[in-house]
Write a protein that holds these residues in place. Structure first.
Motif, PDB file in Angstrom:
ATOM      1  N   GLU A   1     100.118  84.009  33.929  1.00  0.00           N
ATOM      2  CA  GLU A   1      99.417  83.003  33.139  1.00  0.00           C
ATOM      3  C   GLU A   1     100.031  82.901  31.740  1.00  0.00           C
ATOM      4  O   GLU A   1     100.295  81.804  31.245  1.00  0.00           O
ATOM      5  CB  GLU A   1      97.936  83.358  33.037  1.00  0.00           C
ATOM      6  N   ALA A   2     100.297  84.039  31.123  1.00  0.00           N
ATOM      7  CA  ALA A   2     100.894  84.045  29.783  1.00  0.00           C
ATOM      8  C   ALA A   2     102.291  83.441  29.809  1.00  0.00           C
ATOM      9  O   ALA A   2     102.663  82.666  28.915  1.00  0.00           O
ATOM     10  CB  ALA A   2     100.933  85.472  29.238  1.00  0.00           C
ATOM     11  N   SER A   3     103.068  83.772  30.835  1.00  0.00           N
ATOM     12  CA  SER A   3     104.419  83.241  30.974  1.00  0.00           C
ATOM     13  C   SER A   3     104.392  81.725  31.146  1.00  0.00           C
ATOM     14  O   SER A   3     105.187  80.999  30.539  1.00  0.00           O
ATOM     15  CB  SER A   3     105.108  83.901  32.164  1.00  0.00           C
ATOM     16  N   SER A   4     103.459  81.236  31.970  1.00  0.00           N
ATOM     17  CA  SER A   4     103.337  79.789  32.184  1.00  0.00           C
ATOM     18  C   SER A   4     102.986  79.075  30.886  1.00  0.00           C
ATOM     19  O   SER A   4     103.567  78.038  30.563  1.00  0.00           O
ATOM     20  CB  SER A   4     102.270  79.498  33.246  1.00  0.00           C
ATOM     21  N   THR A   5     102.047  79.641  30.158  1.00  0.00           N
ATOM     22  CA  THR A   5     101.649  79.053  28.872  1.00  0.00           C
ATOM     23  C   THR A   5     102.826  79.043  27.905  1.00  0.00           C
ATOM     24  O   THR A   5     103.058  78.048  27.203  1.00  0.00           O
ATOM     25  CB  THR A   5     100.464  79.830  28.277  1.00  0.00           C
TER      26      THR A   5
ATOM     27  N   GLN B   1     107.132  75.994  25.169  1.00  0.00           N
ATOM     28  CA  GLN B   1     108.561  75.842  24.898  1.00  0.00           C
ATOM     29  C   GLN B   1     109.072  74.468  25.318  1.00  0.00           C
ATOM     30  O   GLN B   1     110.255  74.187  25.205  1.00  0.00           O
ATOM     31  CB  GLN B   1     109.355  76.941  25.623  1.00  0.00           C
ATOM     32  N   GLY B   2     108.175  73.630  25.832  1.00  0.00           N
ATOM     33  CA  GLY B   2     108.548  72.266  26.181  1.00  0.00           C
ATOM     34  C   GLY B   2     108.865  72.022  27.643  1.00  0.00           C
ATOM     35  O   GLY B   2     109.331  70.935  28.005  1.00  0.00           O
ATOM     36  N   VAL B   3     108.626  73.000  28.503  1.00  0.00           N
ATOM     37  CA  VAL B   3     108.887  72.819  29.928  1.00  0.00           C
ATOM     38  C   VAL B   3     107.655  72.158  30.561  1.00  0.00           C
ATOM     39  O   VAL B   3     106.541  72.651  30.395  1.00  0.00           O
ATOM     40  CB  VAL B   3     109.180  74.169  30.617  1.00  0.00           C
ATOM     41  N   PRO B   4     107.838  71.054  31.264  1.00  0.00           N
ATOM     42  CA  PRO B   4     106.703  70.406  31.934  1.00  0.00           C
ATOM     43  C   PRO B   4     106.049  71.358  32.945  1.00  0.00           C
ATOM     44  O   PRO B   4     106.739  72.143  33.604  1.00  0.00           O
ATOM     45  CB  PRO B   4     107.323  69.210  32.651  1.00  0.00           C
ATOM     46  N   ILE B   5     104.741  71.273  33.092  1.00  0.00           N
ATOM     47  CA  ILE B   5     104.006  72.195  33.957  1.00  0.00           C
ATOM     48  C   ILE B   5     104.519  72.172  35.398  1.00  0.00           C
ATOM     49  O   ILE B   5     104.583  73.218  36.054  1.00  0.00           O
ATOM     50  CB  ILE B   5     102.472  71.951  33.900  1.00  0.00           C
ATOM     51  N   PHE B   6     104.928  71.016  35.901  1.00  0.00           N
ATOM     52  CA  PHE B   6     105.449  70.966  37.270  1.00  0.00           C
ATOM     53  C   PHE B   6     106.746  71.766  37.387  1.00  0.00           C
ATOM     54  O   PHE B   6     106.985  72.414  38.408  1.00  0.00           O
ATOM     55  CB  PHE B   6     105.656  69.519  37.737  1.00  0.00           C
TER      56      PHE B   6
ATOM     57  N   ARG C   1     107.600  75.084  39.619  1.00  0.00           N
ATOM     58  CA  ARG C   1     108.814  75.183  40.440  1.00  0.00           C
ATOM     59  C   ARG C   1     109.622  76.415  40.047  1.00  0.00           C
ATOM     60  O   ARG C   1     110.157  77.120  40.921  1.00  0.00           O
ATOM     61  CB  ARG C   1     109.661  73.920  40.295  1.00  0.00           C
ATOM     62  N   GLY C   2     109.723  76.686  38.750  1.00  0.00           N
ATOM     63  CA  GLY C   2     110.442  77.873  38.286  1.00  0.00           C
ATOM     64  C   GLY C   2     109.817  79.153  38.820  1.00  0.00           C
ATOM     65  O   GLY C   2     110.525  80.083  39.238  1.00  0.00           O
ATOM     66  N   PHE C   3     108.497  79.200  38.817  1.00  0.00           N
ATOM     67  CA  PHE C   3     107.790  80.357  39.360  1.00  0.00           C
ATOM     68  C   PHE C   3     108.134  80.538  40.838  1.00  0.00           C
ATOM     69  O   PHE C   3     108.436  81.646  41.288  1.00  0.00           O
ATOM     70  CB  PHE C   3     106.279  80.185  39.171  1.00  0.00           C
ATOM     71  N   ARG C   4     108.101  79.457  41.588  1.00  0.00           N
ATOM     72  CA  ARG C   4     108.416  79.536  43.020  1.00  0.00           C
ATOM     73  C   ARG C   4     109.863  79.978  43.251  1.00  0.00           C
ATOM     74  O   ARG C   4     110.143  80.726  44.193  1.00  0.00           O
ATOM     75  CB  ARG C   4     108.144  78.202  43.705  1.00  0.00           C
ATOM     76  N   ILE C   5     110.769  79.527  42.405  1.00  0.00           N
ATOM     77  CA  ILE C   5     112.173  79.950  42.532  1.00  0.00           C
ATOM     78  C   ILE C   5     112.272  81.464  42.343  1.00  0.00           C
ATOM     79  O   ILE C   5     112.974  82.152  43.093  1.00  0.00           O
ATOM     80  CB  ILE C   5     113.060  79.195  41.524  1.00  0.00           C
ATOM     81  N   GLY C   6     111.566  81.991  41.363  1.00  0.00           N
ATOM     82  CA  GLY C   6     111.585  83.434  41.119  1.00  0.00           C
ATOM     83  C   GLY C   6     110.960  84.221  42.256  1.00  0.00           C
ATOM     84  O   GLY C   6     111.500  85.247  42.698  1.00  0.00           O
ATOM     85  N   ILE C   7     109.834  83.742  42.753  1.00  0.00           N
ATOM     86  CA  ILE C   7     109.173  84.426  43.866  1.00  0.00           C
ATOM     87  C   ILE C   7     110.055  84.386  45.110  1.00  0.00           C
ATOM     88  O   ILE C   7     110.153  85.371  45.857  1.00  0.00           O
ATOM     89  CB  ILE C   7     107.784  83.809  44.136  1.00  0.00           C
TER      90      ILE C   7
END
Length: 110
Positions: A72-76, A81-86, A90-96
């Motif tokens: 949650e903290a990383s997403s926030t 930092q200007g990254v769109p939530i979508f 997607r970045g989270f899914r790439i890491g997982i």
């Protein structure tokens, strides 16, 4: 003596830096919005996700809600930092996916 799960999780933990490098490369290739995100930020997120994956594997159950505070903290942080939530999702899914691929590879090693 380590059992299979402990051996795999120890190996996964040892590979965290490589997983972070793979994730960083994939994210930058797929998500232009990450261009200004420092590698250290992605590496920190991957480290937290690997630790959560290890705890989940060893426990054998879904993580408790309070254990996902780092995500949650990383997403926030990414949104700030200007990254769109979508793209954050997607970045989270790439890491997982990179963590999952590493787990599959580790299970394939006799």
């Amino acid at each position: 003596m380590f059992d299979v799960e402990e051996n795999i999780t120890a190996s996964l933990q040892a590979r965290t830096a490589e997983i972070a490098r793979v994730t960083d490369a994939r994210i930058r290739e797929e998500l232009p919005s990450y261009v200004d995100i420092p590698f250290a930020d992605i590496e920190r997120s991957i480290h937290a996700n690997v630790e959560l994956a290890i705890a989940t594997l060893l426990r054998g159950s879904v993580p408790a809600t309070e254990s996902i505070k780092a995500a949650e903290a990383s997403s926030t942080e990414r949104v700030n930092q200007g990254v769109p939530i979508f793209d954050v999702m997607r970045g989270f899914r790439i890491g997982i996916r990179a963590i999952q691929e590493e787990l599959v590879d580790l299970r394939a090693v006799p």
